[in-house]
Enzyme design. Structure first.
Site, PDB file in Angstrom:
ATOM      1  N   GLU A  30     -52.308 -27.409  21.060  1.00  0.00           N
ATOM      2  CA  GLU A  30     -51.260 -26.835  20.203  1.00  0.00           C
ATOM      3  C   GLU A  30     -49.899 -27.262  20.748  1.00  0.00           C
ATOM      4  OE1 GLU A  30     -51.806 -25.109  17.429  1.00  0.00           O
ATOM      5  OE2 GLU A  30     -53.972 -25.276  17.716  1.00  0.00           O
TER       6      GLU A  30
ATOM      7  N   HIS B  48     -30.445 -32.564  36.388  1.00  0.00           N
ATOM      8  CA  HIS B  48     -31.789 -32.558  36.993  1.00  0.00           C
ATOM      9  C   HIS B  48     -31.887 -31.461  38.051  1.00  0.00           C
ATOM     10  CE1 HIS B  48     -32.653 -36.100  34.774  1.00  0.00           C
ATOM     11  NE2 HIS B  48     -31.891 -36.908  35.480  1.00  0.00           N
TER      12      HIS B  48
ATOM     13  N   ASP C 144     -37.452 -31.820  29.047  1.00  0.00           N
ATOM     14  CA  ASP C 144     -36.467 -32.754  28.510  1.00  0.00           C
ATOM     15  C   ASP C 144     -35.128 -32.051  28.288  1.00  0.00           C
ATOM     16  OD1 ASP C 144     -35.482 -35.126  27.551  1.00  0.00           O
ATOM     17  OD2 ASP C 144     -36.396 -34.946  25.568  1.00  0.00           O
ATOM     18  N   GLY C 145     -34.052 -32.814  28.394  1.00  0.00           N
ATOM     19  CA  GLY C 145     -32.732 -32.278  28.055  1.00  0.00           C
ATOM     20  C   GLY C 145     -31.813 -32.047  29.241  1.00  0.00           C
ATOM     21  N   ASN C 146     -32.236 -32.496  30.428  1.00  0.00           N
ATOM     22  CA  ASN C 146     -31.362 -32.316  31.605  1.00  0.00           C
ATOM     23  C   ASN C 146     -30.041 -33.061  31.433  1.00  0.00           C
ATOM     24  OD1 ASN C 146     -33.548 -31.036  32.704  1.00  0.00           O
ATOM     25  ND2 ASN C 146     -34.052 -32.634  34.174  1.00  0.00           N
TER      26      ASN C 146
ATOM     27  N   LEU D 298     -52.749 -20.707  40.862  1.00  0.00           N
ATOM     28  CA  LEU D 298     -52.195 -21.624  39.859  1.00  0.00           C
ATOM     29  C   LEU D 298     -52.289 -23.055  40.381  1.00  0.00           C
ATOM     30  CD1 LEU D 298     -50.477 -21.949  37.177  1.00  0.00           C
ATOM     31  CD2 LEU D 298     -48.487 -22.043  38.674  1.00  0.00           C
TER      32      LEU D 298
ATOM     33  N   ARG E 266     -42.526 -28.829  24.586  1.00  0.00           N
ATOM     34  CA  ARG E 266     -41.496 -29.856  24.811  1.00  0.00           C
ATOM     35  C   ARG E 266     -40.139 -29.205  24.573  1.00  0.00           C
ATOM     36  NH1 ARG E 266     -41.058 -36.230  24.152  1.00  0.00           N
ATOM     37  NH2 ARG E 266     -38.908 -36.330  24.869  1.00  0.00           N
TER      38      ARG E 266
ATOM     39  N   SER F 271     -41.461 -40.405  34.417  1.00  0.00           N
ATOM     40  CA  SER F 271     -42.385 -41.321  33.734  1.00  0.00           C
ATOM     41  C   SER F 271     -42.262 -42.724  34.330  1.00  0.00           C
ATOM     42  CB  SER F 271     -42.062 -41.372  32.239  1.00  0.00           C
ATOM     43  OG  SER F 271     -40.818 -42.011  32.041  1.00  0.00           O
TER      44      SER F 271
END
Ligand code: FPP
Length: 239
Positions: free
Chosen positions: A202, A32, A15-17, A126, A183, A60
């Protein structure tokens, strides 16, 4: 960091772009674009740390309501990310999976997604899950629908519809629940992301805006995680 437990599965709400771009008087899509670099940092940092699964919230269901230009910039970026990174991801042993309602993607993006999943299928170091057109409530409703179908067909008994049966129908079924959720940009909410899977995860919330996220931010989150005492609702041996 080596001395403590490494979270096996790390989920991230990137978040925060938009704020990053605004601070620089740039259009949002450039935020972005800068966020794409942070994805690379995350992948490399996760491999270095020994994390096995990374699940990223990239787009989303609610994001479909953003202005058309921003949606198409994000879709273009997804295709560009795949075109530019697929080969390197494969060389690094990263296997990409896309989780969400891919039927809503434009055909070229859907094709790119299918290609990267196929081209990286042998990756074992991964597992990189990109949640695209994803909503957690939608995912749970889908699981309920799939189970209802099986009950109606008679291939599943009603009394077998339990937590494990629901878990097995979630997009994330192969990987187990995240140990750590990160986040960025300081917001303190889950935003319809992995609501079922985060029951005992967590949480680590950092004010860092996503484009400024580096492998050091990931290390800081893991170090913080290592100081936590995970109890899964039980008491500890010492209490
Ligand atoms: C949230 O920032 C971020 C997104 C909606 C998109 C995330 C996309 C990327 C990081 C780039 C591409 C990634 C891949 C995997 C190709 P925001 O726009 O909500 O920021 P704001 O809250 O500051 O407005």
């Amino acid at each position: 960091m080596r001395s403590g437990p490494i979270p096996r599965h790390v989920a991230i709400i990137m978040d925060g772009n938009g704020r990053w771009a605004r601070e620089r008087r740039l259009p949002r899509p450039l935020g972005h674009r800068a966020g794409m670099k942070a994805v690379r940092e995350t992948v490399e940092g996760a491999i270095e740390a020994g994390v096995e699964v990374v699940t990223l919230f990239a787009f989303s269901e609610e994001n479909w309501q953003r202005p058309h230009d921003e949606i198409s910039a994000l879709m273009d970026l997804l295709e560009e990310y795949i075109a530019r990174e697929a080969q390197e991801l494969r060389q690094q042993g990263v296997r990409v999976h896309v989780l969400g309602d891919r039927s809503r993607l434009v055909p070229s993006a859907r094709g790119a997604v299918e290609r990267v999943e196929r081209d990286t299928a042998s990756g074992a170091k991964l597992q990189l899950n990109l949640c695209i057109s994803y909503s957690s409530r939608g995912e749970i409703a889908r699981a309920a629908r799939l189970l209802a179908e099986e009950v109606l067909k008679g291939t599943k008994k009603l009394e077998d519809v339990d937590e494990e049966a629901i878990r097995a129908k979630l997009y994330t079924a192969p990987w187990g629940d995240p140990d750590l959720l990160i986040r960025t940009s300081g917001e303190q909410r889950l935003s319809n992301f992995l609501l079922w899977q985060l029951a005992y995860t967590e949480l680590y919330i950092t004010p860092v805006l996503w484009p400024d996220f580096t492998r050091q931010t990931l290390v800081d989150a893991i170090l913080d995680y290592q100081r936590r005492e995970r109890r899964f609702g039980k008491v500890t041996a010492s209490s």
